[in-house]
Design a protein around this motif. Structure first.
Motif, short mmCIF file in Angstrom:
data_model
loop_
_atom_site.label_atom_id
_atom_site.label_comp_id
_atom_site.label_asym_id
_atom_site.label_seq_id
_atom_site.Cartn_x
_atom_site.Cartn_y
_atom_site.Cartn_z
N MET A 192 0.84 -1.21 0.00
CA MET A 192 0.00 0.00 0.00
C MET A 192 0.87 1.26 0.00
O MET A 192 0.68 2.17 -0.79
CB MET A 192 -0.90 -0.01 1.25
CG MET A 192 -1.81 1.18 1.37
SD MET A 192 -3.28 1.08 0.32
CE MET A 192 -4.15 -0.29 1.10
N ALA A 193 1.86 1.30 0.88
CA ALA A 193 2.72 2.49 0.92
C ALA A 193 3.59 2.54 -0.34
O ALA A 193 3.91 1.50 -0.92
CB ALA A 193 3.61 2.45 2.15
N ASN A 194 3.90 3.74 -0.72
CA ASN A 194 4.63 3.96 -1.96
C ASN A 194 5.82 4.83 -1.61
O ASN A 194 5.66 5.95 -1.13
CB ASN A 194 3.66 4.66 -2.93
CG ASN A 194 4.31 5.13 -4.21
OD1 ASN A 194 5.54 5.24 -4.29
ND2 ASN A 194 3.50 5.43 -5.19
N GLU A 195 7.03 4.30 -1.85
CA GLU A 195 8.19 5.04 -1.32
C GLU A 195 8.51 6.30 -2.11
O GLU A 195 9.36 7.08 -1.72
CB GLU A 195 9.42 4.15 -1.16
CG GLU A 195 9.94 3.56 -2.45
CD GLU A 195 11.19 2.72 -2.16
OE1 GLU A 195 12.19 3.29 -1.70
OE2 GLU A 195 11.15 1.49 -2.41
N LEU B 262 -5.81 2.95 6.55
CA LEU B 262 -4.91 1.82 6.24
C LEU B 262 -3.55 2.34 5.76
O LEU B 262 -2.50 1.84 6.15
CB LEU B 262 -5.53 0.92 5.17
CG LEU B 262 -6.73 0.07 5.58
CD1 LEU B 262 -7.32 -0.65 4.37
CD2 LEU B 262 -6.33 -0.95 6.65
N ILE B 263 -3.59 3.36 4.88
CA ILE B 263 -2.34 3.93 4.36
C ILE B 263 -1.50 4.47 5.51
O ILE B 263 -0.27 4.32 5.54
CB ILE B 263 -2.64 5.04 3.32
CG1 ILE B 263 -3.29 4.45 2.08
CG2 ILE B 263 -1.36 5.81 2.96
CD1 ILE B 263 -3.87 5.50 1.14
N LEU B 264 -2.18 5.08 6.49
CA LEU B 264 -1.48 5.66 7.65
C LEU B 264 -1.09 4.58 8.67
O LEU B 264 -0.44 4.89 9.68
CB LEU B 264 -2.36 6.72 8.33
CG LEU B 264 -2.55 8.03 7.55
CD1 LEU B 264 -3.65 8.87 8.19
CD2 LEU B 264 -1.25 8.82 7.48
N GLY B 265 -1.50 3.35 8.42
CA GLY B 265 -1.15 2.26 9.34
C GLY B 265 -1.97 2.28 10.63
O GLY B 265 -1.59 1.68 11.63
N PHE C 143 -1.99 6.86 -4.31
CA PHE C 143 -2.34 5.59 -3.65
C PHE C 143 -3.39 4.81 -4.45
O PHE C 143 -4.01 3.90 -3.93
CB PHE C 143 -2.84 5.87 -2.23
CG PHE C 143 -1.86 6.67 -1.43
CD1 PHE C 143 -0.77 6.07 -0.84
CD2 PHE C 143 -1.99 8.05 -1.34
CE1 PHE C 143 0.15 6.81 -0.13
CE2 PHE C 143 -1.07 8.80 -0.64
CZ PHE C 143 0.01 8.18 -0.03
N VAL D 189 6.19 8.60 -2.67
CA VAL D 189 5.23 9.64 -2.28
C VAL D 189 5.98 10.76 -1.57
O VAL D 189 6.80 10.50 -0.70
CB VAL D 189 4.15 9.03 -1.35
CG1 VAL D 189 3.18 10.10 -0.91
CG2 VAL D 189 3.42 7.90 -2.05
N ASP E 161 -4.68 0.86 11.26
CA ASP E 161 -5.31 -0.42 11.57
C ASP E 161 -4.44 -1.25 12.52
O ASP E 161 -4.91 -2.22 13.11
CB ASP E 161 -5.57 -1.22 10.28
CG ASP E 161 -4.29 -1.39 9.46
OD1 ASP E 161 -3.50 -0.42 9.37
OD2 ASP E 161 -4.08 -2.49 8.91
#
Lengths: 213, 213
Positions: free
Chosen positions: B1-4, B76-79, B55, B6, B81
């Motif tokens: 999900m994360a994109n380095e 979810l992107i921010l973690g 994203f 960004v 969860d």
């Protein structure tokens, strides 16, 4: 001195230059090359030159930067030659933490008073007195106040901002998790510290770092 | 999900999207166009689309954004969860202020304990216990700790960071006025809140605003 076309990113970096130059001064360093400053600050020499060129440069070919002069010039750019009086709305933990930060007064930021609505917190006899919120207009009519700090719960933040503005305060340091900018006149400047959003940014970076493995 | 790839600026804006979407959910809003979100957040619709495209987008042509889904996806992107356990080095005012911020626990950030070197502050019986700094290794060997907060005076910041790292902590939320990044291994993430530099940025903007008149 200020240049309205300077990017926010450059402005955010100025205090960091100021801090490193202050440390160099304390170490007795009189001059430094942009390469030397670059190594110390972990940014590229070209970034340093570009950043400082927004304000006219300050470096001399071959000589580099005179540490004391550059520190002084950046202090002027940051307006640190003008002492600023501060009041804090909200005498809770954040407010107290700010009032105990010794480095603020070193840079000419003087906290005059707290204002709170909780009778249990009011104490005009303290070193930094805590007054009732209702006396804020009276206080600001008798004292020059440059910066109002919002350290109240979020639901009171807009009301507090409007009270500050009615009292003639033109700068707000906001710790509530709200965006005040759209709600204030254009001549009022806002700087916000959104702690839970900083924590979420950290959470994002934890996730990104784990996914790199 | 994360994109380095960004940008930091986009990452800094994600918590703000998350906050506004949360508010919309609380107001019972089920869907919103990028124009509607733009008006509410005072950023351009094109910026919103660009930011979210990092994203994968999430919007549907003509429909706009499903508020609950987008809130969930950004969480979810921010973690968010993954609940995170936090310990705080330094049981002073900043530490206490953080421990009383109710919105942290809402987002899954749980403060487990304080650690301090001042015997007067140590109190293992408190709701959030305050332990002696010397017991930190023992604590972290028995409890999963995701984030270490540095709320100690600047001169102890590096030592504290190294202790955290020795204890296996991979994320540091730093309130001391030092730059820890160059001093830590690459797999340790740092997020700093430099309050006096935020105040200096405000001072710069006061000066710039006065010069515009």
């Amino acid at each position: 001195m200020a240049n309205e076309f300077v990017s926010k990113a450059v402005i955010k970096r100025l205090p960091r230059y100021y801090r490193y130059l202050g440390e160099l001064m304390n170490e007795g360093v009189e001059k430094i090359s942009s390469a030397g400053l670059s190594e110390k600050m972990h940014v590229t020499a070209s970034q340093i030159r570009q950043d400082l060129n927004n304000f006219g440069g300050f470096g001399q070919q071959r000589y580099g930067y005179n540490v004391k002069n550059l520190h002084n010039e950046i202090g002027l750019i940051l307006g640190l030659d003008q002492p600023k009086n501060i009041i804090i709305a909200g005498a809770g933990n954040i407010g107290k933490a700010l009032s105990k930060a010794s480095d603020f007064s070193q840079h000419g930021f003087n906290i005059l008073a707290f204002f709170d609505t909780d009778p249990a917190k009011i104490d005009p006899e303290k070193t930094i007195p805590v007054y009732d919120m209702s006396s804020i207009r009276d206080f600001t009519s008798k004292n020059k106040v440059d910066i109002g700090v919002i350290a109240v719960p979020g639901k009171y933040a807009f009301k507090t901002a409007h009270t500050f503005i009615e009292c003639g305060i033109k700068a707000i340091w906001n710790f509530a998790l709200v965006d005040l900018d759209p709600a204030v006149p254009k001549d009022v400047v806002i700087e916000s510290v959104h702690l839970s959003e900083s924590l979420m940014t950290l959470s994002y970076n934890i996730k990104a770092s784990e996914e790199k493995k």
